[in-house]
Write an enzyme that holds these catalytic residues in place. Structure first.
Site, PDB file in Angstrom:
ATOM      1  N   ASN A 150      33.039  40.400  42.593  1.00 57.90           N
ATOM      2  CA  ASN A 150      33.319  38.970  42.415  1.00 57.90           C
ATOM      3  C   ASN A 150      34.438  38.439  43.305  1.00 57.90           C
ATOM      4  OD1 ASN A 150      35.007  40.625  40.716  1.00 57.90           O
ATOM      5  ND2 ASN A 150      35.711  38.759  39.718  1.00 57.90           N
ATOM      6  N   GLU A 249      40.707  47.844  34.472  1.00 57.82           N
ATOM      7  CA  GLU A 249      40.542  46.455  34.046  1.00 57.82           C
ATOM      8  C   GLU A 249      39.054  46.233  33.815  1.00 57.82           C
ATOM      9  OE1 GLU A 249      40.537  42.150  35.908  1.00 57.82           O
ATOM     10  OE2 GLU A 249      42.558  43.015  35.979  1.00 57.82           O
ATOM     11  N   CYS A 283      37.140  37.912  35.647  1.00 57.69           N
ATOM     12  CA  CYS A 283      37.367  38.615  34.379  1.00 57.69           C
ATOM     13  C   CYS A 283      38.197  37.804  33.398  1.00 57.69           C
ATOM     14  CB  CYS A 283      38.055  39.946  34.630  1.00 57.69           C
ATOM     15  SG  CYS A 283      37.126  41.083  35.670  1.00 57.69           S
ATOM     16  N   GLU A 459      48.215  46.019  37.130  1.00 57.41           N
ATOM     17  CA  GLU A 459      48.255  45.712  38.547  1.00 57.41           C
ATOM     18  C   GLU A 459      49.251  44.569  38.743  1.00 57.41           C
ATOM     19  OE1 GLU A 459      46.733  47.611  40.522  1.00 57.41           O
ATOM     20  OE2 GLU A 459      44.779  48.227  39.767  1.00 57.41           O
TER      21      GLU A 459
END
Length: 478
Positions: A150, A249, A283, A459
Site C-alpha cells: 500500500n 504491524e 493500516c 517503528e
C-alpha cells in the site's frame, strides 16, 4: 520489449534463480506494464550471503560515516524524486500529489536516523567504586524487512533507515505488486550515495515463498514485518521455532471519535481524509467513526458534503486513485453485499466506479454507512478500502467502550476542545497512537506501533533504534 523488475543483490540487478516472472498491471487501466521476478528460496540464500559478507565492515564504520551515507541517500532521493514518484504512482495507482508528499517523508527517515545515530549511546551505571558498568547497543547483523503493497517505499524507509543506521545489513522484500520503487532506490543508494554493495539487498517475489525462507535462514537475526494478521501469525509460528525476534504491524480498525464540543467543520474534513487517504488502503485508517448522538445527524451531513467533493481519477491532482491489487478490489466490493445483508444502505457511494476517465481501472467510490453497530462485520473487519462505518455513542464512557471493543489497536482519533476529556480518553484508549483534532500518520520522530492484534514493537522515532539493536551490559571489576 517488456520492462522487467529484478532483485537487487550485492550491488547488481540479478535474474531470479527460479527463472520465473509474473505479470504486473497498472491498476489505473488494468493493462500489463511489466514482468516482475518471481524469486524463491535460493535467491534468498544468495541475498543473505551477500548481506553477511558486507555487514561486518558496515558495522565497524564510525556512526558519523554511516549517518553521512544515510543523509546522502535522502539527498539523492529528493534529487530523483520525479523518477521514484512515477514508478510508485504507476504501480500503486497513487495520485502523483499524494506520492510527492510521501516521498518527502521517506527522505526524512534517512535524514533523521542519519543524524541521530551520531548521539546514540549506552548508559553508565553506578554500582559503587569497585566497578565500571556500562551498556551498549549492538546491531543484530542481517535483518529481513517484509513489506506491504500500500505504501511500499514509505514502509520500507521507516524500517531500513534505523536498521542501517545502527550497523545492520538489510534484505528487503517488497510486495510483488509494488516492488519497482524500492529496487530503484536501492540502486541509487549503492551506485550514487555510496552505500556499500550488499548492505541493502532487495528480493522481488511472492511473500508466500520468500517470507518463510527469510525467517528460516539462520543468518537472518531479526525480521520486521508489516502486513496482514494471518501472514503475521504464520511468520510468528516460524519465528517461534528459532526464537527469532520480530517487529510486527498487522493492521487496524481504528476508532475516530467526534465529541459534541469539537469544531465540526474541521472534524468532518479530517474524518473524510481519515478513511479515504490512499483510497482507504492504510493500516491506521479511521474506518470506525464514532459520533456523539446529539450531533450525529448534523455531523454526518457535513461529512457527506466533504465526501461528495472527492474526485476519483488517474491524474496528479485526483483525490483518490484506484485500488492497488485485483484481489483487494474484489475484497472491498464484497463488503457492499455484507452491509446490505445487515440491513445497511450507503449514505453515499456503495459501488465500484468505472467509465469515462476512469476507464477499466479498479476504482471504489468513497462510501459511508450510518446506523452501524459495533457488532456488525463492516465495523469489525479491516476492509482496507474507502468504506466508513458511522457509529453513534452517548457519552465519554460509551465512546471508550465502543472504541476498545475491537481485536485491533493500532491508532485512534479524538476530536474535542475539552483538554481534560482529551487526556482522559487518550489514557483509556487501547491503541498505539492517538491523534487529537486531526487524523494523520504522525511524524518521523514519534513512535508507531500497535496494541493487541495490531502487533508489537515500534517503528519511527528514537524507540526504533532499540528494535534494531541488542542491549549488552558490560561489568568490569576495577
Amino acid at each position: 520489449m517488456i520492462e522487467k523488475t529484478m532483485s537487487y543483490i550485492g550491488g547488481r540487478s540479478v535474474e531470479p534463480l527460479t527463472g520465473h516472472y509474473a505479470s504486473k498491471v497498472d491498476p489505473r487501466t488494468n493493462l500489463k506494464i511489466k514482468d516482475v521476478a518471481n524469486s524463491g528460496a535460493e535467491d534468498v540464500d544468495a541475498a543473505v550471503a551477500s548481506a553477511v559478507a558486507a555487514q561486518a565492515e558496515w558495522r565497524d564504520k564510525r556512526p558519523s560515516e554511516r549517518g553521512r551515507i544515510l543523509v546522502e541517500m535522502a539527498r539523492i532521493l529528493r534529487q530523483k524524486r520525479r523518477d521514484i514518484v512515477e514508478i510508485e504512482s504507476i504501480e500503486t495507482g497513487k495520485p502523483g500529489r499524494e506520492m510527492d508528499q510521501l516521498l518527502d517523508l521517506v527522505a526524512q527517515y534517512f535524514e533523521f536516523y542519519g543524524g541521530i545515530v551520531n548521539v546514540m549511546d549506552g548508559d553508565i551505571i553506578n554500582v559503587g567504586p569497585d566497578y565500571h558498568v556500562y551498556t551498549r547497543r549492538d546491531p543484530f547483523g542481517v535483518i529481513g524487512v517484509i513489506l506491504p503493497w500500500n505504501a511500499p517505499l514509505h514502509q520500507a524507509a521507516r524500517a531500513i533507515a534505523p536498521a542501517l543506521a545502527t550497523g545492520n545489513a538489510v534484505i528487503a522484500k517488497p510486495s510483488e505488486h509494488t516492488s519497482g520503487s524500492l529496487v530503484a532506490f536501492a540502486k541509487m543508494a549503492v551506485e550514487e550515495a555510496g552505500l556499500p554493495p550488499g548492505v541493502l539487498n532487495v528480493i522481488v517475489g511472492k511473500g508466500s515463498a520468500i517470507g518463510p525462507a527469510l525467517a528460516s535462514n539462520l543468518d537472518v537475526k531479526k525480521i520486521s514485518f508489516t502486513g496482514g494478521l494471518k501472514a503475521g501469525q504464520e511468520l510468528g509460528r516460524i519465528a517461534a521455532e528459532r526464537i527469532l525476534p520480530l517487529t510486527l504491524e498487522l493492521g487496524g480498525k481504528s476508532a475516530n471519535i467526534v465529541f459534541d464540543d469539537a469544531d465540526l467543520d474541521v472534524a468532518a474534513k479530517g474524518a473524510t481524509a481519515a478513511f479515504t487517504w490512499n483510497s482507504g488502503q492504510w493500516c491506521a485508517a479511521g474506518s470506525r467513526l464514532l459520533v456523539q448522538r446529539n450531533i450525529h445527524d448534523r455531523f454526518v451531513a457535513k461529512l457527506i458534503e466533504n465526501v461528495s467533493r472527492l474526485r476519483l481519477g488517474p491524474d496528479y491532482d485526483a483525490s483518490n486513485g484506484p485500488i492497488t491489487t485485483a484481489a483487494q478490489f474484489e475484497k472491498i466490493k464484497s463488503f457492499f453485499a455484507i452491509a446490505e445483508r445487515d440491513g445497511l444502505k450507503p449514505a453515499i457511494g456503495g459501488r465500484a466506479a468505472t467509465g469515462g476517465e476512469l476507464g477499466d481501472g479498479s476504482y471504489i467510490e468513497p462510501t459511508v454507512y450510518t446506523n452501524v453497530t459495533n457488532d456488525m462485520e463492516i465495523a469489525r473487519e479491516e476492509i482496507f478500502g474507502p468504506i466508513l462505518s458511522v457509529i453513534a455513542f452517548d457519552d465519554e464512557a460509551d465512546a471508550i467502550r465502543i472504541a476498545n471493543d475491537s481485536e485491533m489497536g493500532l491508532a485512534a482519533g479524538i476530536w474535542s476542545r475539552d483538554i481534560g476529556r482529551v487526556h482522559r480518553v487518550a489514557g483509556r484508549l487501547e491503541a498505539g497512537r492517538i491523534v487529537v483534532n486531526e487524523y494523520g500518520g504522525g511524524f518521523v520522530q514519534n513512535p508507531c506501533g500497535g496494541f493487541k492484534a495490531s502487533g508489537y514493537g515500534r517503528e519511527q522515532g528514537i524507540d526504533a533504534l532499540a528494535e534494531y539493536t541488542q542491549l549488552k551490559s558490560v561489568i568490569i571489576r576495577l
